[in-house]
Design a protein around this motif. Sequence first.
Motif, PDB file in Angstrom:
ATOM      1  N   THR A 127     -28.951  -4.059  41.412  1.00 11.82           N
ATOM      2  CA  THR A 127     -28.123  -5.116  42.003  1.00 11.82           C
ATOM      3  C   THR A 127     -27.809  -4.788  43.457  1.00 11.82           C
ATOM      4  N   SER A 128     -27.558  -3.521  43.753  1.00 10.45           N
ATOM      5  CA  SER A 128     -27.283  -3.134  45.143  1.00 10.45           C
ATOM      6  C   SER A 128     -28.463  -3.481  46.039  1.00 10.45           C
ATOM      7  N   LEU A 129     -29.686  -3.197  45.588  1.00 16.35           N
ATOM      8  CA  LEU A 129     -30.877  -3.520  46.384  1.00 16.35           C
ATOM      9  C   LEU A 129     -30.993  -5.022  46.594  1.00 16.35           C
ATOM     10  N   LEU A 130     -30.846  -5.789  45.531  1.00 21.42           N
ATOM     11  CA  LEU A 130     -30.975  -7.244  45.660  1.00 21.42           C
ATOM     12  C   LEU A 130     -29.886  -7.809  46.555  1.00 21.42           C
ATOM     13  N   ASN A 131     -28.702  -7.250  46.485  1.00 19.65           N
ATOM     14  CA  ASN A 131     -27.625  -7.709  47.371  1.00 19.65           C
ATOM     15  C   ASN A 131     -27.963  -7.448  48.830  1.00 19.65           C
ATOM     16  N   VAL A 132     -28.539  -6.286  49.122  1.00 10.97           N
ATOM     17  CA  VAL A 132     -28.928  -5.995  50.507  1.00 10.97           C
ATOM     18  C   VAL A 132     -30.012  -6.976  50.953  1.00 10.97           C
ATOM     19  N   LEU A 133     -31.042  -7.147  50.129  1.00  9.96           N
ATOM     20  CA  LEU A 133     -32.155  -8.023  50.520  1.00  9.96           C
ATOM     21  C   LEU A 133     -31.707  -9.465  50.680  1.00  9.96           C
ATOM     22  N   ALA A 134     -30.718  -9.868  49.898  1.00 12.71           N
ATOM     23  CA  ALA A 134     -30.227 -11.248  49.954  1.00 12.71           C
ATOM     24  C   ALA A 134     -29.192 -11.455  51.049  1.00 12.71           C
ATOM     25  N   GLY A 137     -16.444  -0.831  57.000  1.00 12.44           N
ATOM     26  CA  GLY A 137     -15.621   0.170  56.339  1.00 12.44           C
ATOM     27  C   GLY A 137     -16.429   1.413  56.051  1.00 12.44           C
ATOM     28  N   ASP A 138     -16.375   1.899  54.830  1.00 12.54           N
ATOM     29  CA  ASP A 138     -17.142   3.090  54.481  1.00 12.54           C
ATOM     30  C   ASP A 138     -18.469   2.749  53.815  1.00 12.54           C
ATOM     31  N   THR A 139     -18.895   1.479  53.938  1.00 10.15           N
ATOM     32  CA  THR A 139     -20.188   1.061  53.401  1.00 10.15           C
ATOM     33  C   THR A 139     -21.234   1.099  54.514  1.00 10.15           C
ATOM     34  N   ARG A 140     -22.290   1.870  54.298  1.00 11.01           N
ATOM     35  CA  ARG A 140     -23.337   2.022  55.321  1.00 11.01           C
ATOM     36  C   ARG A 140     -24.681   1.567  54.740  1.00 11.01           C
ATOM     37  N   ILE A 141     -25.355   0.725  55.508  1.00  9.94           N
ATOM     38  CA  ILE A 141     -26.627   0.164  55.060  1.00  9.94           C
ATOM     39  C   ILE A 141     -27.640   0.293  56.183  1.00  9.94           C
ATOM     40  N   SER A 142     -28.844   0.676  55.836  1.00  9.34           N
ATOM     41  CA  SER A 142     -29.952   0.559  56.776  1.00  9.34           C
ATOM     42  C   SER A 142     -31.151   0.038  56.005  1.00  9.34           C
ATOM     43  N   ALA A 143     -31.934  -0.789  56.659  1.00  8.14           N
ATOM     44  CA  ALA A 143     -33.076  -1.399  55.975  1.00  8.14           C
ATOM     45  C   ALA A 143     -34.014  -2.005  56.997  1.00  8.14           C
ATOM     46  N   ARG A 144     -35.293  -1.993  56.681  1.00  2.00           N
ATOM     47  CA  ARG A 144     -36.262  -2.771  57.445  1.00  2.00           C
ATOM     48  C   ARG A 144     -36.862  -3.778  56.470  1.00  2.00           C
ATOM     49  N   VAL A 145     -36.684  -5.050  56.788  1.00  2.00           N
ATOM     50  CA  VAL A 145     -37.137  -6.102  55.883  1.00  2.00           C
ATOM     51  C   VAL A 145     -38.022  -7.069  56.654  1.00  2.00           C
ATOM     52  N   GLU A 146     -39.146  -7.410  56.078  1.00  2.00           N
ATOM     53  CA  GLU A 146     -40.081  -8.327  56.727  1.00  2.00           C
ATOM     54  C   GLU A 146     -40.410  -9.479  55.779  1.00  2.00           C
ATOM     55  N   VAL A 147     -40.460 -10.667  56.339  1.00  2.00           N
ATOM     56  CA  VAL A 147     -40.928 -11.851  55.620  1.00  2.00           C
ATOM     57  C   VAL A 147     -42.194 -12.321  56.325  1.00  2.00           C
ATOM     58  N   ASP A 148     -43.291 -12.257  55.622  1.00  2.00           N
ATOM     59  CA  ASP A 148     -44.601 -12.570  56.220  1.00  2.00           C
ATOM     60  C   ASP A 148     -44.810 -11.832  57.534  1.00  2.00           C
ATOM     61  N   GLY A 149     -44.397 -10.584  57.576  1.00  2.00           N
ATOM     62  CA  GLY A 149     -44.628  -9.741  58.742  1.00  2.00           C
ATOM     63  C   GLY A 149     -43.575  -9.855  59.825  1.00  2.00           C
ATOM     64  N   ASP A 208     -33.169  -9.365  59.596  1.00  2.00           N
ATOM     65  CA  ASP A 208     -32.077  -8.392  59.523  1.00  2.00           C
ATOM     66  C   ASP A 208     -31.013  -8.882  58.551  1.00  2.00           C
ATOM     67  N   PRO A 209     -31.201  -8.608  57.258  1.00  2.00           N
ATOM     68  CA  PRO A 209     -30.232  -9.105  56.290  1.00  2.00           C
ATOM     69  C   PRO A 209     -28.890  -8.403  56.401  1.00  2.00           C
ATOM     70  N   VAL A 210     -28.874  -7.236  57.014  1.00  2.00           N
ATOM     71  CA  VAL A 210     -27.643  -6.444  57.053  1.00  2.00           C
ATOM     72  C   VAL A 210     -26.618  -7.065  57.997  1.00  2.00           C
ATOM     73  N   SER A 211     -27.103  -7.579  59.154  1.00  3.95           N
ATOM     74  CA  SER A 211     -26.172  -8.072  60.162  1.00  3.95           C
ATOM     75  C   SER A 211     -25.417  -9.304  59.696  1.00  3.95           C
ATOM     76  N   ARG A 212     -26.012 -10.043  58.759  1.00  9.31           N
ATOM     77  CA  ARG A 212     -25.310 -11.217  58.271  1.00  9.31           C
ATOM     78  C   ARG A 212     -24.743 -10.981  56.877  1.00  9.31           C
ATOM     79  N   GLY A 213     -24.671  -9.718  56.518  1.00 15.27           N
ATOM     80  CA  GLY A 213     -24.215  -9.385  55.179  1.00 15.27           C
ATOM     81  C   GLY A 213     -22.844  -9.953  54.859  1.00 15.27           C
ATOM     82  N   GLY A 214     -22.743 -10.424  53.642  1.00 17.52           N
ATOM     83  CA  GLY A 214     -21.471 -10.928  53.149  1.00 17.52           C
ATOM     84  C   GLY A 214     -21.164 -12.342  53.571  1.00 17.52           C
TER      85      GLY A 214
END
Length: 106
Positions: free
Chosen positions: A69-76, A83-95, A99-105
């Motif tokens: 669920t944590s992975l799907l939440n990040v990707l979505a 706060g104390d939640t830290r996320i890093s990810a590289r996500v590509e859609v058709d190359g 940046d799903p993290v910057s709009r998280g929540g």
Amino acid sequence: MGLKIGASLDSDGSDMAERGGGSSGGGPTLVWKAVSFAVGEAPILKGVSGSVSGGQVCALLGPSGAGKTSLLNVLAGRSATRGDTRISARVEVDGAVIDPVSRGGQ
Ligand SMILES: Nc1ncnc2c1ncn2[C@@H]1O[C@H](COP(=O)(O)OP(=O)(O)OP(=O)(O)O)[C@@H](O)[C@H]1O
Ligand SMILES: [Mg+2]
């Protein structure tokens, strides 16, 4: 329609990615690389990578607490570094990098 395994996680959140492989038409291809998610001192996802090709069905397998669920939440885009939640990810859609993290929540 075949079942493809896009990624699996072991019990401590490490990546055990096993790709279904191949590609087919019918939608964008999603690729995620080096997804890490931690809350406080607790690493929940550690460098998880995987992909789902357009038109494929993907199963995300792992024991309870592995971080599915944590992975799907990040990707979505449901999670954000705050706060104390830290996320890093590289996500590509058709190359194209998104940046799903910057709009998280939102
Ligand atoms: N916001 C959070 N703060 C603290 N711990 C968290 C947070 N989100 C997830 N966790 C912890 O991360 C681990 C993974 O949780 P997650 O819900 O992603 O697992 P899951 O694979 O979906 O499990 P299940 O199969 O039970 O649904 C768990 O130990 C959970 O308590
Ligand atoms: Mg879950």
